[in-house]
Design a protein around this motif. Structure first.
Motif, short mmCIF file in Angstrom:
data_model
loop_
_atom_site.label_atom_id
_atom_site.label_comp_id
_atom_site.label_asym_id
_atom_site.label_seq_id
_atom_site.Cartn_x
_atom_site.Cartn_y
_atom_site.Cartn_z
N LEU A 27 5.98 8.95 -1.28
CA LEU A 27 4.85 8.83 -0.35
C LEU A 27 4.34 7.39 -0.30
O LEU A 27 3.97 6.90 0.77
CB LEU A 27 3.73 9.80 -0.72
N THR A 28 4.33 6.72 -1.44
CA THR A 28 3.91 5.32 -1.46
C THR A 28 4.87 4.47 -0.64
O THR A 28 4.45 3.62 0.16
CB THR A 28 3.80 4.80 -2.90
N SER A 29 6.16 4.70 -0.81
CA SER A 29 7.16 3.95 -0.03
C SER A 29 7.01 4.22 1.47
O SER A 29 7.06 3.28 2.28
CB SER A 29 8.58 4.33 -0.47
N GLU A 30 6.82 5.47 1.82
CA GLU A 30 6.62 5.81 3.23
C GLU A 30 5.32 5.21 3.76
O GLU A 30 5.27 4.72 4.89
CB GLU A 30 6.62 7.33 3.43
N GLY A 31 4.28 5.23 2.93
CA GLY A 31 3.01 4.62 3.33
C GLY A 31 3.16 3.13 3.56
O GLY A 31 2.61 2.58 4.52
N ASP A 32 3.90 2.47 2.69
CA ASP A 32 4.16 1.04 2.88
C ASP A 32 4.90 0.80 4.19
O ASP A 32 4.59 -0.14 4.94
CB ASP A 32 4.97 0.47 1.72
N LEU A 34 4.85 2.69 6.88
CA LEU A 34 3.95 2.96 8.01
C LEU A 34 2.90 1.86 8.19
O LEU A 34 2.49 1.56 9.31
CB LEU A 34 3.26 4.32 7.82
N ALA A 35 2.45 1.28 7.09
CA ALA A 35 1.39 0.26 7.14
C ALA A 35 1.93 -1.13 7.44
O ALA A 35 1.20 -1.98 7.97
CB ALA A 35 0.63 0.26 5.81
N GLN A 36 3.20 -1.38 7.14
CA GLN A 36 3.79 -2.72 7.24
C GLN A 36 3.68 -3.35 8.62
O GLN A 36 3.34 -4.53 8.73
CB GLN A 36 5.25 -2.68 6.76
N PRO A 37 3.91 -2.62 9.72
CA PRO A 37 3.79 -3.28 11.04
C PRO A 37 2.38 -3.84 11.32
O PRO A 37 2.23 -4.73 12.15
CB PRO A 37 4.14 -2.16 12.02
N SER A 38 1.39 -3.32 10.60
CA SER A 38 0.02 -3.84 10.74
C SER A 38 -0.32 -4.83 9.65
O SER A 38 -1.49 -5.19 9.46
CB SER A 38 -0.98 -2.67 10.72
N GLY A 39 0.69 -5.27 8.90
CA GLY A 39 0.48 -6.27 7.85
C GLY A 39 -0.20 -5.73 6.61
O GLY A 39 -0.82 -6.49 5.87
N GLN A 40 -0.08 -4.43 6.38
CA GLN A 40 -0.77 -3.81 5.25
C GLN A 40 0.22 -3.11 4.33
O GLN A 40 1.41 -3.06 4.60
CB GLN A 40 -1.82 -2.81 5.77
N THR A 41 -0.30 -2.58 3.22
CA THR A 41 0.45 -1.78 2.26
C THR A 41 -0.25 -0.44 2.12
O THR A 41 -1.37 -0.26 2.61
CB THR A 41 0.48 -2.46 0.88
N SER A 42 0.39 0.47 1.40
CA SER A 42 -0.25 1.77 1.13
C SER A 42 -1.59 1.60 0.44
O SER A 42 -2.56 2.27 0.78
CB SER A 42 0.65 2.64 0.24
N ALA A 43 -1.63 0.72 -0.55
CA ALA A 43 -2.87 0.52 -1.31
C ALA A 43 -3.99 0.00 -0.41
O ALA A 43 -5.13 0.48 -0.46
CB ALA A 43 -2.63 -0.44 -2.47
N ARG A 44 -3.68 -0.97 0.43
CA ARG A 44 -4.69 -1.52 1.35
C ARG A 44 -5.11 -0.44 2.35
O ARG A 44 -6.29 -0.34 2.69
CB ARG A 44 -4.12 -2.72 2.09
N TRP A 45 -4.15 0.33 2.82
CA TRP A 45 -4.44 1.41 3.77
C TRP A 45 -5.41 2.41 3.15
O TRP A 45 -6.37 2.86 3.78
CB TRP A 45 -3.13 2.06 4.16
#
Length: 153
Positions: A27-32, A34-45
């Motif tokens: 889930l963390t990898s998938e979150g990263d 999903l968030a990457q195109p907006s310049g973010q990571t799972s943790a930041r999200w």
């Protein structure tokens, strides 16, 4: 009884715990992703999402997310430097500022949420709503038991 052997219930729980930890990694990898195109990571999200629900202190966000306060503070400070959150005075605590989303933060979070919606809809359909709801209830029950045990120590 040999202390190295578990009961069948203990074996089942150990397998469950390992599966949940493996799932968390995925889930963390998938979150990263999903968030990457907006310049973010799972943790930041996660921190952005916590700030959206209501203005909260870093400590409150850390408790809600089940993360270390220092890690959330570091992420919140980076998000503030990027103009995605702002700190405002906390009437309940002079030093613990409240995090709030800026308009830019709302836009970034909306972008990530749109991608996550498509992903969650597809995965939920493939897994089955009822099975996911049952698993969610089990995880919530285990969290409640662990919290209760933590308060008894």
């Amino acid at each position: 009884m040999n202390r190295n052997s578990r009961t069948p219930s203990g074996d089942a729980f150990a397998e469950f715990a390992i599966s949940v930890l493996r799932l968390a990694g995925h889930l963390t990898s998938e979150g990263d992703r999903l968030a990457q195109p907006s310049g973010q990571t799972s943790a930041r999200w996660q921190v952005l999402a916590a700030a959206r629900h209501n203005a909260m202190s870093v400590a409150d966000a850390a408790r809600t997310l089940g993360l270390a306060r220092q890690g959330v503070q570091r992420i919140a400070d980076l998000l503030e430097a990027e103009g995605l959150i702002a700190y405002r005075d906390n009437p309940a605590h002079q030093r613990a500022k409240l995090m709030t989303l800026t308009e830019r933060g709302k836009t970034v979070l909306d972008e990530i949420t749109a991608r996550q919606t498509v992903w969650a809809d597809a995965l939920g359909a493939e897994t089955g709503e009822e099975r996911v709801r049952q698993a969610t209830m089990l995880i919530a029950d285990v969290i409640a038991i662990l919290k209760e045990r933590g308060t008894r120590r």
